[in-house]
Design a protein around this motif. Structure first.
Motif, PDB file in Angstrom:
ATOM      1  N   ARG A 103       0.834  -1.210   0.000  1.00 16.22           N
ATOM      2  CA  ARG A 103       0.000   0.000   0.000  1.00 16.22           C
ATOM      3  C   ARG A 103       0.865   1.255   0.000  1.00 16.22           C
ATOM      4  N   SER A 104       1.962   1.235   0.728  1.00 18.90           N
ATOM      5  CA  SER A 104       2.866   2.390   0.758  1.00 18.90           C
ATOM      6  C   SER A 104       3.546   2.597  -0.595  1.00 18.90           C
ATOM      7  N   LYS A 105       3.849   1.503  -1.292  1.00 18.25           N
ATOM      8  CA  LYS A 105       4.444   1.625  -2.622  1.00 18.25           C
ATOM      9  C   LYS A 105       3.488   2.307  -3.596  1.00 18.25           C
ATOM     10  N   VAL A 106       2.201   2.071  -3.434  1.00 20.41           N
ATOM     11  CA  VAL A 106       1.212   2.773  -4.266  1.00 20.41           C
ATOM     12  C   VAL A 106       1.309   4.272  -4.050  1.00 20.41           C
ATOM     13  N   THR A 107       1.463   4.685  -2.800  1.00 17.55           N
ATOM     14  CA  THR A 107       1.603   6.110  -2.487  1.00 17.55           C
ATOM     15  C   THR A 107       2.876   6.686  -3.092  1.00 17.55           C
ATOM     16  N   VAL A 108       3.978   5.943  -2.984  1.00 17.36           N
ATOM     17  CA  VAL A 108       5.253   6.416  -3.519  1.00 17.36           C
ATOM     18  C   VAL A 108       5.161   6.593  -5.024  1.00 17.36           C
ATOM     19  N   THR A 109       4.611   5.611  -5.721  1.00 20.25           N
ATOM     20  CA  THR A 109       4.516   5.684  -7.176  1.00 20.25           C
ATOM     21  C   THR A 109       3.544   6.768  -7.612  1.00 20.25           C
ATOM     22  N   GLY A 110       2.430   6.877  -6.917  1.00 19.64           N
ATOM     23  CA  GLY A 110       1.448   7.895  -7.279  1.00 19.64           C
ATOM     24  C   GLY A 110       1.957   9.308  -7.063  1.00 19.64           C
ATOM     25  N   ALA A 111       2.916   9.498  -6.164  1.00 21.82           N
ATOM     26  CA  ALA A 111       3.452  10.840  -5.910  1.00 21.82           C
ATOM     27  C   ALA A 111       4.163  11.416  -7.114  1.00 21.82           C
TER      28      ALA A 111
ATOM     29  N   ALA B  95       0.399  -0.242 -12.226  1.00 17.87           N
ATOM     30  CA  ALA B  95       1.070  -1.506 -11.896  1.00 17.87           C
ATOM     31  C   ALA B  95       1.191  -1.693 -10.392  1.00 17.87           C
ATOM     32  N   GLU B  96       1.565  -0.643  -9.675  1.00 15.97           N
ATOM     33  CA  GLU B  96       1.724  -0.773  -8.232  1.00 15.97           C
ATOM     34  C   GLU B  96       0.385  -0.997  -7.535  1.00 15.97           C
ATOM     35  N   TYR B  97      -0.675  -0.375  -8.061  1.00 12.03           N
ATOM     36  CA  TYR B  97      -1.983  -0.610  -7.458  1.00 12.03           C
ATOM     37  C   TYR B  97      -2.417  -2.056  -7.676  1.00 12.03           C
ATOM     38  N   ALA B  98      -2.114  -2.598  -8.867  1.00 15.19           N
ATOM     39  CA  ALA B  98      -2.406  -4.015  -9.115  1.00 15.19           C
ATOM     40  C   ALA B  98      -1.591  -4.899  -8.180  1.00 15.19           C
ATOM     41  N   ASN B  99      -0.341  -4.520  -7.939  1.00 13.60           N
ATOM     42  CA  ASN B  99       0.485  -5.286  -6.997  1.00 13.60           C
ATOM     43  C   ASN B  99      -0.087  -5.228  -5.578  1.00 13.60           C
ATOM     44  N   PHE B 100      -0.641  -4.068  -5.226  1.00 13.09           N
ATOM     45  CA  PHE B 100      -1.271  -3.937  -3.908  1.00 13.09           C
ATOM     46  C   PHE B 100      -2.489  -4.855  -3.801  1.00 13.09           C
ATOM     47  N   LEU B 101      -3.332  -4.863  -4.834  1.00  9.59           N
ATOM     48  CA  LEU B 101      -4.496  -5.750  -4.819  1.00  9.59           C
ATOM     49  C   LEU B 101      -4.063  -7.217  -4.792  1.00  9.59           C
ATOM     50  N   SER B 102      -2.974  -7.515  -5.491  1.00  8.27           N
ATOM     51  CA  SER B 102      -2.452  -8.870  -5.469  1.00  8.27           C
ATOM     52  C   SER B 102      -1.982  -9.242  -4.060  1.00  8.27           C
ATOM     53  N   ALA B 103      -1.355  -8.292  -3.371  1.00  5.76           N
ATOM     54  CA  ALA B 103      -0.923  -8.549  -1.996  1.00  5.76           C
ATOM     55  C   ALA B 103      -2.127  -8.734  -1.078  1.00  5.76           C
ATOM     56  N   GLN B 104      -3.196  -8.018  -1.348  1.00  5.56           N
ATOM     57  CA  GLN B 104      -4.415  -8.179  -0.558  1.00  5.56           C
ATOM     58  C   GLN B 104      -5.017  -9.567  -0.777  1.00  5.56           C
TER      59      GLN B 104
END
Length: 498
Positions: A103-111, A164-173
């Motif tokens: 989830r934090s990686k999504v924030t980093v990439t979205g920034a 891509a990072e959001y998809a990775n977050f959903l995959s982690a979920q």
């Protein structure tokens, strides 16, 4: 500013006539908000069968894969163990930690989609060289600047990275939910395996006690001249044959107990086996009627299938990221602040300074690196696509196998129960005939041996039926928790660890 600069270049060089100059800002705005490079994701076409190879799918009842775990595992003792494991299991908390990081990686990439603002402050004190200056003196310089930098995402590279990072977050979920499902089913499986061993151990103890009495009785009968020494030896063999099973069963029951405690996350969790000769017979496990649904529902029920699809979405987005490397990158940076030689006048308007820079970086020669990276991204997408298809295929047949196993266990229980009933009657009659001197001890020992083996097998068959139902529930994606329930697990684990 960059937009105005480009507009000025177009107009000054006659590339845009006066009547259409008003449309230049609109055209540039469209350019700056253009679609991202690369293909948009589409779920691969797969011709799934319309139903599974079993009539369980035809019963008009509740879909088993959508049932909450407390609605499926109705044994109150097991529910306590599962709840404890969900709050204490160490591996589950590790997966939860990976989800938080994703989830934090999504924030980093979205920034990267937004400008970066900063503040710079500096102070310098220097003196000129006496060689180059006839009157060297000390000098002070103080500055305070606000800075801004922004990479214009014209080709959508940052948007694709964010996708891509959001998809990775959903995959982690989904991975966390898969871990939850696995933990729940593992606790239930180990629990019923443990009860089965406890029951077989109790059967063996009872059999040893009975055969010990038979051996003592045969010795007494020999002493009275009723039977021969051979029959006493036969009784001794039967007694020792039952007794020799105890060490292995005792080891298995302790080993299975230890496996269960590992899942529960504790060294000394007090496990108490049910009492009675048939520990697994009276257990209420799951609803009496259910339906497994159709294969297409599996795509939205099983976390491993959903995680594989999210990995495919991320790989698709990375293809777009790799494609943008062929095109120029546009950046804007600037600063606004003050500069003075006296710190007390740092905010004096006369010391105002500012700068605004625009830059373009374009690839010219890279020895094929960009093309190779693009090829890598395409092949990784292909691999993710194949992995997704393989996961769906395996999941479909896993459900089929679980259904077949459940059907087999249902038939096996009926047959084994009949065998135990027949063996009990055979033993009763053989005992009467032996004590009345009608038949030899061989008949009695054969009957007792058959009953002993039949009872041990019945316990295992009942265990197998429970395990097959657990496997079916797991294969359908049963036991998935809501985001709120997952959050509760995490907060419970964090408070316990602190």
């Amino acid at each position: 500013m960059f937009k105005l600069l480009v507009q000025k270049i177009f107009v000054q060089n006659g590339l845009v006539q006066k009547p259409v100059r008003a449309f230049v800002p609109l055209g540039l705005s469209i350019l700056l908000t253009s679609c991202a490079m690369g293909p948009d994701y589409q779920r691969p076409e797969m011709e799934l069968p319309t139903q599974y190879h079993d009539d369980l799918a035809q019963e008009p009842q509740t879909n088993l894969g959508l049932s909450k775990w407390k609605s499926f595992y109705l044994d109150p003792d097991l529910q306590i163990l599962i709840s404890h494991a969900l709050s204490q299991n160490l591996d589950l908390e590790s997966v939860r930690s990976r989800l938080i990081a994703a989830r934090s990686k999504v924030t980093v990439t979205g920034a990267a989609l937004y400008p970066s603002l900063g503040l710079e402050a500096g102070a310098e004190r220097a003196i000129d060289s006496a060689i180059t200056s006839t009157d060297p003196e000390h000098g002070n310089e103080f500055n305070l600047d606000g800075t801004v930098s922004w990479e214009l995402d014209i080709w959508g590279a940052n948007r694709r990275r964010s996708e891509a990072e959001y998809a990775n977050f959903l995959s982690a979920q989904d991975a966390l939910n898969l871990a939850v499902i696995s933990l729940i089913s593992d606790v239930a499986s180990r629990y019923y395996e443990w009860l089965d061993i406890e029951q077989r151990y109790q059967i063996a103890l009872n059999t040893v006690e009975i055969r010990l009495k038979e051996r003592d009785l045969s010795r007494l009968r020999k002493k009275n001249g009723v039977i021969s020494g051979l029959q006493v030896r036969q009784a001794e063999v039967e007694y020792q044959s039952a007794k020799v099973t105890l060490p292995d069963l005792d080891f298995e029951r302790k080993a299975k107990s230890n496996q269960l405690k590992i899942l529960l996350g504790e060294f000394n969790y007090p496990l108490e086996a049910k009492t009675g000769d048939e520990l697994l017979e009276d257990i209420t496990l799951f609803p009496n009627s259910f339906v497994v649904g159709v294969p297409s529902q599996m795509l939205s029920q099983r976390p491993d299938v959903k995680a594989a699809e999210q990995a495919l979405i991320a790989a698709n987005a990375n293809v777009g990221v790799a494609k943008t490397a062929f095109f120029p990158q546009f950046t804007i940076s600037g600063s606004y602040g003050t500069e003075t030689d006296d710190l007390s006048s740092i905010f004096d308007s006369q010391g105002l300074t500012w700068s605004l820079l625009g830059g373009i970086t374009a690839p010219i020669f890279n020895a094929g690196s960009i093309s190779a990276q693009y090829e890598i991204a395409q092949q990784e997408y292909k691999q993710a696509n194949l992995a997704y298809r393989s996961t769906v295929l395996s999941a479909y047949f896993e459900v089929n196998d679980a259904m077949n196993s459940f059907r087999r266990s249902e038939l096996a229980i009926e047959a084994q129960q009949d065998l135990v009933a027949a063996s009990k009657e055979y033993t009763r009659l053989a005992t009467l005939r032996y004590r009345n001197g009608v038949s030899s001890s061989l008949d009695l020992m054969d009957a007792q041996r058959s009953l002993f083996n039949a009872e041990l097998t019945l316990s295992q068959v009942r265990r197998d039926r429970l395990l097959s139902m657990i496997t079916l529930y797991r294969s359908l994606g049963g036991g998935v928790l809501t985001e709120e329930e997952l959050a509760d697990i995490s907060s419970s684990n964090q408070s316990d660890s602190s």
